[in-house]
Motif scaffolding. Structure first.
Motif, PDB file in Angstrom:
ATOM      1  N   PHE A  35      35.201 -30.574  -4.470  1.00 23.05           N
ATOM      2  CA  PHE A  35      34.661 -29.493  -5.301  1.00 23.05           C
ATOM      3  C   PHE A  35      35.443 -28.188  -5.098  1.00 23.05           C
ATOM      4  O   PHE A  35      34.942 -27.113  -5.395  1.00 23.05           O
ATOM      5  N   ASN A  36      36.652 -28.306  -4.619  1.00 25.90           N
ATOM      6  CA  ASN A  36      37.443 -27.119  -4.287  1.00 25.90           C
ATOM      7  C   ASN A  36      38.570 -26.916  -5.294  1.00 25.90           C
ATOM      8  O   ASN A  36      39.197 -27.883  -5.749  1.00 25.90           O
ATOM      9  N   ARG A  37      38.819 -25.647  -5.631  1.00 26.21           N
ATOM     10  CA  ARG A  37      40.000 -25.281  -6.398  1.00 26.21           C
ATOM     11  C   ARG A  37      40.972 -24.598  -5.439  1.00 26.21           C
ATOM     12  O   ARG A  37      40.798 -23.428  -5.083  1.00 26.21           O
ATOM     13  N   PRO A  38      41.982 -25.332  -4.968  1.00 24.31           N
ATOM     14  CA  PRO A  38      42.865 -24.753  -3.942  1.00 24.31           C
ATOM     15  C   PRO A  38      43.678 -23.592  -4.492  1.00 24.31           C
ATOM     16  O   PRO A  38      43.970 -23.515  -5.685  1.00 24.31           O
ATOM     17  N   SER A  39      44.049 -22.701  -3.591  1.00 26.02           N
ATOM     18  CA  SER A  39      44.841 -21.547  -4.000  1.00 26.02           C
ATOM     19  C   SER A  39      46.276 -21.938  -4.324  1.00 26.02           C
ATOM     20  O   SER A  39      46.949 -21.249  -5.100  1.00 26.02           O
ATOM     21  N   ASN A  53      37.332 -30.852 -10.977  1.00 24.84           N
ATOM     22  CA  ASN A  53      37.974 -32.045 -10.417  1.00 24.84           C
ATOM     23  C   ASN A  53      37.198 -33.306 -10.773  1.00 24.84           C
ATOM     24  O   ASN A  53      37.800 -34.362 -11.012  1.00 24.84           O
ATOM     25  N   TRP A  54      35.876 -33.227 -10.810  1.00 21.45           N
ATOM     26  CA  TRP A  54      35.049 -34.376 -11.183  1.00 21.45           C
ATOM     27  C   TRP A  54      35.030 -34.583 -12.691  1.00 21.45           C
ATOM     28  O   TRP A  54      34.866 -35.716 -13.150  1.00 21.45           O
ATOM     29  N   ARG A  55      35.176 -33.514 -13.449  1.00 17.05           N
ATOM     30  CA  ARG A  55      35.231 -33.667 -14.900  1.00 17.05           C
ATOM     31  C   ARG A  55      36.533 -34.293 -15.358  1.00 17.05           C
ATOM     32  O   ARG A  55      36.566 -35.010 -16.351  1.00 17.05           O
ATOM     33  N   ARG A  56      37.601 -34.028 -14.639  1.00 15.25           N
ATOM     34  CA  ARG A  56      38.914 -34.562 -15.004  1.00 15.25           C
ATOM     35  C   ARG A  56      39.529 -35.288 -13.802  1.00 15.25           C
ATOM     36  O   ARG A  56      40.483 -34.803 -13.208  1.00 15.25           O
ATOM     37  N   PRO A  57      38.967 -36.425 -13.424  1.00 15.77           N
ATOM     38  CA  PRO A  57      39.518 -37.136 -12.257  1.00 15.77           C
ATOM     39  C   PRO A  57      40.905 -37.701 -12.512  1.00 15.77           C
ATOM     40  O   PRO A  57      41.641 -37.979 -11.561  1.00 15.77           O
ATOM     41  N   CYS A  58      41.258 -37.900 -13.790  1.00 16.23           N
ATOM     42  CA  CYS A  58      42.567 -38.452 -14.134  1.00 16.23           C
ATOM     43  C   CYS A  58      43.484 -37.374 -14.702  1.00 16.23           C
ATOM     44  O   CYS A  58      44.285 -37.644 -15.604  1.00 16.23           O
ATOM     45  N   ALA A  59      43.342 -36.151 -14.203  1.00 15.55           N
ATOM     46  CA  ALA A  59      44.252 -35.097 -14.639  1.00 15.55           C
ATOM     47  C   ALA A  59      45.686 -35.436 -14.280  1.00 15.55           C
ATOM     48  O   ALA A  59      46.623 -35.060 -14.983  1.00 15.55           O
ATOM     49  N   ALA A 228      51.809 -36.095  -0.531  1.00 14.16           N
ATOM     50  CA  ALA A 228      51.630 -35.175   0.595  1.00 14.16           C
ATOM     51  C   ALA A 228      52.872 -34.316   0.816  1.00 14.16           C
ATOM     52  O   ALA A 228      52.784 -33.225   1.397  1.00 14.16           O
ATOM     53  N   GLN A 229      54.018 -34.778   0.349  1.00  9.83           N
ATOM     54  CA  GLN A 229      55.244 -34.022   0.549  1.00  9.83           C
ATOM     55  C   GLN A 229      55.389 -32.868  -0.435  1.00  9.83           C
ATOM     56  O   GLN A 229      56.149 -31.929  -0.180  1.00  9.83           O
ATOM     57  N   ARG A 230      54.684 -32.950  -1.555  1.00 11.25           N
ATOM     58  CA  ARG A 230      54.784 -31.888  -2.550  1.00 11.25           C
ATOM     59  C   ARG A 230      53.426 -31.276  -2.915  1.00 11.25           C
ATOM     60  O   ARG A 230      53.337 -30.471  -3.830  1.00 11.25           O
ATOM     61  N   GLY A 231      52.382 -31.663  -2.209  1.00  9.43           N
ATOM     62  CA  GLY A 231      51.052 -31.116  -2.454  1.00  9.43           C
ATOM     63  C   GLY A 231      50.121 -32.148  -3.057  1.00  9.43           C
ATOM     64  O   GLY A 231      50.374 -32.655  -4.158  1.00  9.43           O
ATOM     65  N   ILE A 232      49.040 -32.479  -2.315  1.00  3.95           N
ATOM     66  CA  ILE A 232      48.093 -33.496  -2.779  1.00  3.95           C
ATOM     67  C   ILE A 232      47.155 -32.876  -3.808  1.00  3.95           C
ATOM     68  O   ILE A 232      46.522 -31.848  -3.536  1.00  3.95           O
ATOM     69  N   PRO A 233      47.007 -33.467  -4.997  1.00  4.86           N
ATOM     70  CA  PRO A 233      46.067 -32.924  -5.981  1.00  4.86           C
ATOM     71  C   PRO A 233      44.631 -33.077  -5.506  1.00  4.86           C
ATOM     72  O   PRO A 233      44.302 -34.049  -4.804  1.00  4.86           O
ATOM     73  N   PRO A 234      43.739 -32.160  -5.866  1.00  6.92           N
ATOM     74  CA  PRO A 234      42.345 -32.249  -5.399  1.00  6.92           C
ATOM     75  C   PRO A 234      41.613 -33.473  -5.943  1.00  6.92           C
ATOM     76  O   PRO A 234      40.585 -33.862  -5.387  1.00  6.92           O
ATOM     77  N   GLN A 235      42.136 -34.086  -7.008  1.00  6.85           N
ATOM     78  CA  GLN A 235      41.484 -35.284  -7.546  1.00  6.85           C
ATOM     79  C   GLN A 235      41.528 -36.450  -6.559  1.00  6.85           C
ATOM     80  O   GLN A 235      40.737 -37.393  -6.674  1.00  6.85           O
ATOM     81  N   VAL A 236      42.445 -36.402  -5.593  1.00  7.07           N
ATOM     82  CA  VAL A 236      42.487 -37.441  -4.561  1.00  7.07           C
ATOM     83  C   VAL A 236      41.184 -37.451  -3.775  1.00  7.07           C
ATOM     84  O   VAL A 236      40.647 -38.512  -3.434  1.00  7.07           O
ATOM     85  N   THR A 241      35.858 -39.722  -2.378  1.00 13.25           N
ATOM     86  CA  THR A 241      34.405 -39.553  -2.329  1.00 13.25           C
ATOM     87  C   THR A 241      33.704 -40.591  -3.187  1.00 13.25           C
ATOM     88  O   THR A 241      32.661 -41.142  -2.799  1.00 13.25           O
ATOM     89  N   ALA A 242      34.261 -40.877  -4.356  1.00 20.91           N
ATOM     90  CA  ALA A 242      33.652 -41.867  -5.253  1.00 20.91           C
ATOM     91  C   ALA A 242      33.680 -43.261  -4.619  1.00 20.91           C
ATOM     92  O   ALA A 242      32.691 -44.006  -4.702  1.00 20.91           O
ATOM     93  N   MET A 243      34.791 -43.623  -3.982  1.00 19.14           N
ATOM     94  CA  MET A 243      34.867 -44.928  -3.332  1.00 19.14           C
ATOM     95  C   MET A 243      33.854 -45.037  -2.202  1.00 19.14           C
ATOM     96  O   MET A 243      33.199 -46.077  -2.031  1.00 19.14           O
TER      97      MET A 243
END
Length: 269
Positions: A35-39, A53-59, A228-236, A241-243
């Motif tokens: 539920f976070n929007r990273p800076s 992030n939950w509304r667009r899990p496949c962004a 992880a080398q270029r920044g993990i998207p919050p959808q991960v 959490t869903a799994m």
């Protein structure tokens, strides 16, 4: 004195709750970060609450493709490993044959082998056989290490069964197939389901063996490692959490079904 007496009576429960809380802490962090929007893409601190992030899990389309691919591999590996492992467990528990002890050792040896050794060995096998690395080599690799866990889980269930129930069914003129379908299979089914869930989770989560034998195929753990080398998207965090929520729901439904079955089997007073 009352406080110390209360702690002395419940210290085991308190320690157990602390251990469970420690184990659940990473899961709670992942759920909060979903539920976070990273800076920034390289920032993992909690910056701003959002449900986007939950509304667009496949962004990130590549991530969803990797998740679907991991689910497909996990499903195929689970089905094959569960069938083979269940048959092996029945053979090892119900029959006496030459080489039975050696097979038991081999089953545990596969579980004890480091994943690095297993991954490199399977890679050498596929390369020497001229098999191109890809989707199906990953499935075969996952079946290899999932079978052992299925065998051990189903064997534990079979070892706790009362064979007199099957003998009583045959004494009442039930055929072997009827006895298996109405007595043996319902009793063993919880162990088979538990083994299948364990196999799927191991397959979905595997990275080391998959990394050696995937070729150009990208699974969800491999995508996370690369991202992880270029920044993990919050959808991960949303997928994680869903799994976990789905697994928790399945365990809860299984526990509820077991309680209802025990209540119906208890004699009425």
């Amino acid at each position: 004195m009352r406080l110390w007496r209360w702690l002395a009576d419940r210290w085991v429960m308190i320690v157990a709750l602390l251990v469970l809380g420690y184990l659940a802490l990473p899961i709670l962090v992942v759920a909060a970060l979903s539920f976070n929007r990273p800076s920034s893409r390289l920032s993992y601190d909690f910056n701003e609450f959002t449900v986007d992030n939950w509304r667009r899990p496949c962004a990130t389309s590549d991530m969803c493709e990797a998740v679907v691919r991991s689910v497909q591999i996990g499903f195929l590996a689970t089905v094959v490993a569960t069938v083979l492992g269940t048959l092996m467990a029945f053979a090892l528990v119900r029959h006496r044959f030459r080489g039975r002890s050696a097979i038991n050792v081999l089953v545990f040896l596969s579980m004890a082998t480091p994943e690095l050794v297993m991954g490199t060995s399977l890679l050498a096998l596929f390369v020497s056989a001229g098999v191109p690395q890809g989707f199906w080599t990953v499935v075969i690799s996952h079946v290899m290490f999932c079978v052992s866990f299925v065998v051990v889980t189903v064997k534990a269930r079979l070892a706790g069964m009362d064979r007199r129930l099957e003998e009583a069914a045959m004494d009442l003129y039930a055929s072997e197939w009827q006895t298996f379908r109405r007595i043996t299979l319902p009793l063993v089914l919880p162990g088979i389901v538990a083994a299948a869930l364990l196999a799927f989770s191991l397959s979905f989560d595997d990275f080391i063996v998959t990394n050696f034998n995937a070729g150009t195929t990208v699974t969800f753990p491999m995508y996370v490692w690369g991202a992880a080398q270029r920044g993990i998207p919050p959808q991960v965090n949303v997928i994680g959490t869903a799994m976990f929520a789905v697994a928790l729901l399945l365990v809860g439904l299984s526990s509820l079904r077991g309680r209802r079955a025990r209540r119906t089997s208890e004699p009425a007073r």
